[in-house]
Write a protein that holds these residues in place. Structure first.
Motif, PDB file in Angstrom:
ATOM      1  N   MET A  49      -6.080   4.531 -13.549  1.00  0.00           N
ATOM      2  CA  MET A  49      -6.699   3.668 -12.194  1.00  0.00           C
ATOM      3  C   MET A  49      -6.318   4.444 -10.842  1.00  0.00           C
ATOM      4  SD  MET A  49      -7.156   0.008 -13.470  1.00  0.00           S
ATOM      5  CE  MET A  49      -7.767  -1.174 -11.499  1.00  0.00           C
ATOM      6  N   MET A  50      -4.619   4.415 -10.297  1.00  0.00           N
ATOM      7  CA  MET A  50      -4.127   4.850  -9.825  1.00  0.00           C
ATOM      8  C   MET A  50      -3.531   5.966  -9.961  1.00  0.00           C
ATOM      9  SD  MET A  50      -2.117   1.396  -8.488  1.00  0.00           S
ATOM     10  CE  MET A  50      -1.427   0.905  -9.910  1.00  0.00           C
ATOM     11  N   PRO A  51      -4.177   7.071 -10.319  1.00  0.00           N
ATOM     12  CA  PRO A  51      -3.423   8.152 -10.853  1.00  0.00           C
ATOM     13  C   PRO A  51      -2.565   8.771  -9.566  1.00  0.00           C
ATOM     14  CG  PRO A  51      -5.516   8.987 -10.060  1.00  0.00           C
ATOM     15  CD  PRO A  51      -5.613   7.342 -10.223  1.00  0.00           C
ATOM     16  N   ASP A  52      -2.852   8.993  -8.061  1.00  0.00           N
ATOM     17  CA  ASP A  52      -2.076   9.797  -7.825  1.00  0.00           C
ATOM     18  C   ASP A  52      -0.443   8.320  -7.781  1.00  0.00           C
ATOM     19  OD1 ASP A  52      -3.477  11.674  -7.249  1.00  0.00           O
ATOM     20  OD2 ASP A  52      -5.125  10.547  -5.523  1.00  0.00           O
ATOM     21  N   ARG A  53      -1.091   7.942  -7.900  1.00  0.00           N
ATOM     22  CA  ARG A  53       0.244   6.283  -7.039  1.00  0.00           C
ATOM     23  C   ARG A  53       1.079   6.506  -8.090  1.00  0.00           C
ATOM     24  NH1 ARG A  53      -1.637   1.223  -3.586  1.00  0.00           N
ATOM     25  NH2 ARG A  53       0.772   1.253  -3.750  1.00  0.00           N
ATOM     26  N   VAL A  54       1.440   7.026  -9.382  1.00  0.00           N
ATOM     27  CA  VAL A  54       2.376   6.690 -10.724  1.00  0.00           C
ATOM     28  C   VAL A  54       2.646   8.028 -11.449  1.00  0.00           C
ATOM     29  CG1 VAL A  54       1.806   5.966 -12.523  1.00  0.00           C
ATOM     30  CG2 VAL A  54       0.693   4.631 -11.748  1.00  0.00           C
ATOM     31  N   HIS A  55       4.152   8.152 -11.388  1.00  0.00           N
ATOM     32  CA  HIS A  55       4.916   9.066 -11.798  1.00  0.00           C
ATOM     33  C   HIS A  55       5.822   9.317 -12.987  1.00  0.00           C
ATOM     34  CE1 HIS A  55       6.929  13.138 -11.382  1.00  0.00           C
ATOM     35  NE2 HIS A  55       8.148  12.436 -11.442  1.00  0.00           N
ATOM     36  N   VAL A  56       4.840   9.725 -14.779  1.00  0.00           N
ATOM     37  CA  VAL A  56       6.004   9.716 -15.514  1.00  0.00           C
ATOM     38  C   VAL A  56       6.878  10.453 -15.538  1.00  0.00           C
ATOM     39  CG1 VAL A  56       5.186   9.425 -17.812  1.00  0.00           C
ATOM     40  CG2 VAL A  56       3.568   9.005 -16.765  1.00  0.00           C
ATOM     41  N   ILE A  57       8.308  10.296 -15.710  1.00  0.00           N
ATOM     42  CA  ILE A  57       9.575  10.768 -17.093  1.00  0.00           C
ATOM     43  C   ILE A  57       9.251  10.628 -17.975  1.00  0.00           C
ATOM     44  CG2 ILE A  57      11.513  11.138 -16.320  1.00  0.00           C
ATOM     45  CD1 ILE A  57      11.828  10.417 -13.486  1.00  0.00           C
ATOM     46  N   ASP A  58       9.588  12.339 -18.626  1.00  0.00           N
ATOM     47  CA  ASP A  58       9.579  12.438 -19.296  1.00  0.00           C
ATOM     48  C   ASP A  58      11.313  12.415 -20.358  1.00  0.00           C
ATOM     49  OD1 ASP A  58      10.272  14.253 -22.131  1.00  0.00           O
ATOM     50  OD2 ASP A  58       8.451  13.303 -22.590  1.00  0.00           O
ATOM     51  N   TYR A  59      11.456  11.348 -20.268  1.00  0.00           N
ATOM     52  CA  TYR A  59      13.349  11.325 -21.362  1.00  0.00           C
ATOM     53  C   TYR A  59      13.700  12.546 -21.384  1.00  0.00           C
ATOM     54  CZ  TYR A  59      17.925   9.126 -22.243  1.00  0.00           C
ATOM     55  OH  TYR A  59      19.444   8.945 -22.340  1.00  0.00           O
ATOM     56  N   ASP A  60      13.168  13.044 -22.710  1.00  0.00           N
ATOM     57  CA  ASP A  60      13.519  13.865 -22.718  1.00  0.00           C
ATOM     58  C   ASP A  60      13.760  15.672 -22.821  1.00  0.00           C
ATOM     59  OD1 ASP A  60      14.316  15.383 -25.699  1.00  0.00           O
ATOM     60  OD2 ASP A  60      12.913  16.841 -25.588  1.00  0.00           O
ATOM     61  N   PRO A  72       0.692  -1.213   0.101  1.00  0.00           N
ATOM     62  CA  PRO A  72       0.058   0.398  -0.210  1.00  0.00           C
ATOM     63  C   PRO A  72       1.158   1.434  -0.387  1.00  0.00           C
ATOM     64  CG  PRO A  72      -0.856  -1.427   1.407  1.00  0.00           C
ATOM     65  CD  PRO A  72       0.508  -1.996   1.064  1.00  0.00           C
ATOM     66  N   GLY A  73       2.427   0.928  -0.221  1.00  0.00           N
ATOM     67  CA  GLY A  73       3.451   2.401   0.406  1.00  0.00           C
ATOM     68  C   GLY A  73       3.664   2.280  -0.495  1.00  0.00           C
ATOM     69  N   ALA A  74       3.519   1.607  -1.814  1.00  0.00           N
ATOM     70  CA  ALA A  74       4.747   1.402  -2.857  1.00  0.00           C
ATOM     71  C   ALA A  74       3.710   3.052  -3.714  1.00  0.00           C
ATOM     72  CB  ALA A  74       4.776   0.500  -3.492  1.00  0.00           C
ATOM     73  N   LYS A  75       4.640   3.580  -4.597  1.00  0.00           N
ATOM     74  CA  LYS A  75       4.778   4.632  -5.696  1.00  0.00           C
ATOM     75  C   LYS A  75       5.263   4.020  -7.167  1.00  0.00           C
ATOM     76  CE  LYS A  75       3.974   8.532  -3.184  1.00  0.00           C
ATOM     77  NZ  LYS A  75       3.544  10.381  -2.358  1.00  0.00           N
ATOM     78  N   PHE A  76       5.025   4.127  -7.972  1.00  0.00           N
ATOM     79  CA  PHE A  76       5.479   3.498  -9.479  1.00  0.00           C
ATOM     80  C   PHE A  76       5.906   4.647 -10.093  1.00  0.00           C
ATOM     81  CE2 PHE A  76       1.940   0.856  -7.476  1.00  0.00           C
ATOM     82  CZ  PHE A  76       3.283  -0.717  -7.555  1.00  0.00           C
ATOM     83  N   VAL A  77       7.131   4.199 -10.527  1.00  0.00           N
ATOM     84  CA  VAL A  77       7.950   5.511 -11.454  1.00  0.00           C
ATOM     85  C   VAL A  77       7.647   4.708 -13.015  1.00  0.00           C
ATOM     86  CG1 VAL A  77       9.885   7.018 -11.968  1.00  0.00           C
ATOM     87  CG2 VAL A  77       8.967   6.440  -9.592  1.00  0.00           C
ATOM     88  N   LEU A  78       7.753   5.576 -14.010  1.00  0.00           N
ATOM     89  CA  LEU A  78       7.777   5.090 -15.672  1.00  0.00           C
ATOM     90  C   LEU A  78       8.223   5.943 -16.666  1.00  0.00           C
ATOM     91  CD1 LEU A  78       3.353   4.068 -16.190  1.00  0.00           C
ATOM     92  CD2 LEU A  78       5.304   2.504 -15.852  1.00  0.00           C
TER      93      LEU A  78
END
Length: 229
Positions: A143-154, A89-95
């Motif tokens: 489904m999990m907008p607060d737990r996923v962060h997207v990094i733009d490589y450029d 439950p405390g995990a976050k995800f980085v894409l």
């Protein structure tokens, strides 16, 4: 996706004194994945089973990576993010969001261990896999907008500090300037990016696909076909 900058981002995080980088730990197979398979078969395990599986993963991760906030760069996590979130439950995800043509080129030109990323032997299958990855992760993000962060490589390679500040804030980590110099961490890296992470953040591979545009047409054509779930 593999070859999208995941090793770079994990190394950036590992420069923070509160973070222990685990790399591709492959600990889900004997902790969380059995519950994922049961759920996929229509037999959803009770919540306490998920939490026990998450605790088992956390204990193994601490042993493998050390104390602190642990990162797990296992690429296959994307396919079961929602289930991992249930267990942790405390995990976050980085894409990572990187030009799929650069990702495809890097996949095609590198040699993976036997049995891994077998789709990477075909430019057309690489394009299909990238679009599948995007469709799956888009659903988890919905489904999990607060737990996923997207990094733009450029953006990360153009102006690192703003992107790194946002990443640390998302991970509930205080700002630390050491994260601007991941090449100085000295961490052991066992991925194909072992040479790149020894260099300062740079744009050396951005747009590399343009030199091989004619040869990459099967990839580019496949990327033109959207995949829906």
């Amino acid at each position: 996706m593999p070859r999208s900058g995941t090793t770079l981002v994990e190394t950036i995080l590992s420069a923070h004194p509160d973070v222990a980088a685990g790399g591709e730990m492959a600990l889900f197979d004997d902790t969380i994945r059995p519950l994922v398979e049961a759920a996929s078969a229509g037999q959803m395990p009770p919540s306490q089973d998920w939490l026990r599986a998450g605790q088992a993963w956390a204990e193994k991760a601490q042993v493998k990576a050390g104390s602190g906030r642990v990162t797990d760069k296992s690429i296959s996590t994307f396919s079961m993010m929602g289930y991992v979130a249930r267990a942790l439950p405390g995990a976050k995800f980085v894409l990572l969001n990187r030009d799929p043509r650069d990702v495809g080129l890097s996949l095609y030109k590198n040699q993976f261990a036997d049995g891994q990323h077998r789709y990477s032997n075909s430019l057309r299958e690489i394009g299909r896999y990238i679009r599948l990855f995007e469709a799956v992760t888009a659903e988890w993000r919905r489904m999990m907008p607060d737990r996923v962060h997207v990094i733009d490589y450029d953006a990360l390679t153009s102006d690192p500090e703003p992107e790194i500040r946002r990443l640390l804030a998302f991970c509930d980590l205080d700002w630390n300037p050491a994260c601007l110099n991941p090449e100085q961490t000295g961490r052991a890296v066992k991925t194909l990016s072992v040479a790149q992470v020894r260099q300062p953040i740079n744009r050396g591979s951005v747009g590399a696909w343009r030199r091989f545009e004619a040869e990459l047409q099967p990839l580019i054509e496949a990327l033109d076909t959207e995949i829906t779930l």
